[in-house]
Design an enzyme around this catalytic site. Structure first.
Site, short mmCIF file in Angstrom:
data_model
loop_
_atom_site.label_atom_id
_atom_site.label_comp_id
_atom_site.label_asym_id
_atom_site.label_seq_id
_atom_site.Cartn_x
_atom_site.Cartn_y
_atom_site.Cartn_z
N CYS A 70 -96.10 -13.17 1.26
CA CYS A 70 -95.57 -12.17 2.18
C CYS A 70 -94.06 -12.11 1.98
CB CYS A 70 -95.90 -12.62 3.61
SG CYS A 70 -95.17 -11.61 4.91
N CYS A 117 -93.44 -5.38 -0.57
CA CYS A 117 -94.38 -5.86 0.45
C CYS A 117 -95.70 -6.06 -0.27
CB CYS A 117 -94.52 -4.83 1.57
SG CYS A 117 -95.89 -5.15 2.69
N1 DGL Z 1 -97.45 -8.39 3.24
C1 DGL Z 1 -96.29 -8.49 4.07
C2 DGL Z 1 -95.03 -8.48 3.22
O1 DGL Z 1 -95.13 -8.70 2.04
C3 DGL Z 1 -96.43 -7.42 5.09
C4 DGL Z 1 -95.40 -7.44 6.11
C5 DGL Z 1 -95.83 -7.03 7.45
O2 DGL Z 1 -96.78 -7.60 7.97
O3 DGL Z 1 -95.11 -6.20 7.99
O4 DGL Z 1 -93.96 -8.29 3.68
#
Ligand code: DGL
Length: 266
Positions: free
Chosen positions: A74, A184
């Site tokens: 993440c 993301c």
């Molecule tokens: N997959 C997360 C990232 O890479 C998502 C972020 C979120 O939950 O807003 O930032």
């Protein structure tokens, strides 16, 4: 033995599956524990203290479940709190952050688009990377508000998602960016749609393969890489604080050949 333990992976939800997909390609003999904290998605608009609290909870769950190392799949959690996690827990952490450096180097006209969450874009780590590598480029930075929520609902083929994505990408096309950084881990699932919108005229950078490579390097350096030919492919456990059926459908598409078990995190 440490080596035989599993690699933990967590994300605010399903996005980290884009990283898991690369991990299983590069490290087929490892077994994985994946935690999708979908109930708390998105992390991107949460204050740092909340992201820290959730990331620590995720980490503790994975360590208790037998993780030997953790991939913070993440960008938001990595850029905001990976240093805190490294200070608090005595296992290796591998993180993910927007691929600004290769994108800036690749861009011919020195105009790049960056699509990421608010949390990632306001982090010191992103700012530092951007100041180091973004010097001679013009960056068109866009917060991907709403994208994670729609992906979490498995609305990848919806008109709503397409329209939202177009509203973020069209201005970049107008500005003639030739490279787009996906900051993301949810966004790689949008690549077919982005290619459709840009007619594949914009090169996309996302770092999942690099994260897998870094994971291999770190495990190898620490002597906990499970490379032995005696180790058969085992079961990967997926835990979710959200909808198990949606999680299952993602895994079926992205890891059809792995033996997996999907469970609610209680
Ligand atoms: N997959 C997360 C990232 O890479 C998502 C972020 C979120 O939950 O807003 O930032």
């Amino acid at each position: 033995m440490q080596r035989a333990k599993k690699i933990g992976v967590f994300d605010s939800g399903l996005g980290g599956i884009s990283i898991y997909k690369e991990l299983i390609k590069l490290l087929p003999r490892e077994q994985f524990l994946y935690l999708a904290d979908s109930k708390n998605a998105p992390y991107g608009n949460k204050p740092k203290a909340k992201i820290r609290e959730l990331s620590r909870q995720n980490t503790e769950f994975l360590i208790q479940s037998g993780a030997k190392a953790i991939v913070v799949a993440c960008n938001t959690a990595t850029t905001q709190v990976i240093n805190d996690l490294r200070k608090h827990y005595d296992i290796p952490f591998i993180g993910v952050e927007p691929a600004v450096k290769p994108a800036a180097e690749f861009s011919k006209n020195k105009k790049i688009g960056i699509l990421a969450t608010e949390g990632t874009l306001r982090s010191n780590l992103f700012q530092k990377t951007f100041n180091t590598y973004g010097d001679n480029i013009q960056a068109f930075i866009q917060v991907g508000t709403g994208l994670v929520e729609l992906i979490e609902l498995n609305k990848l083929n919806s008109a709503e998602l397409k329209a939202l994505l177009e509203s973020y990408i069209h201005p970049m096309i107008k500005q003639e960016v030739d490279v787009l950084v996906l900051g993301c881990t949810h966004y790689p699932f949008l690549i077919p749609l982005i290619d459709e919108i840009t007619h594949s005229q914009i090169k996309i950078f996302e770092p999942s393969a690099a994260v897998a490579l870094q994971t291999k390097r770190i495990l190898s350096k620490k002597g906990i890489l499970n490379s032995g030919s005696d180790q058969k492919e085992g079961v990967d456990f997926f835990y979710t604080t959200g909808d198990t059926a949606i999680l299952q459908s993602f895994i079926k598409v992205h890891a059809p050949n792995r033996t997996t078990r999907e469970l609610p995190k209680t």
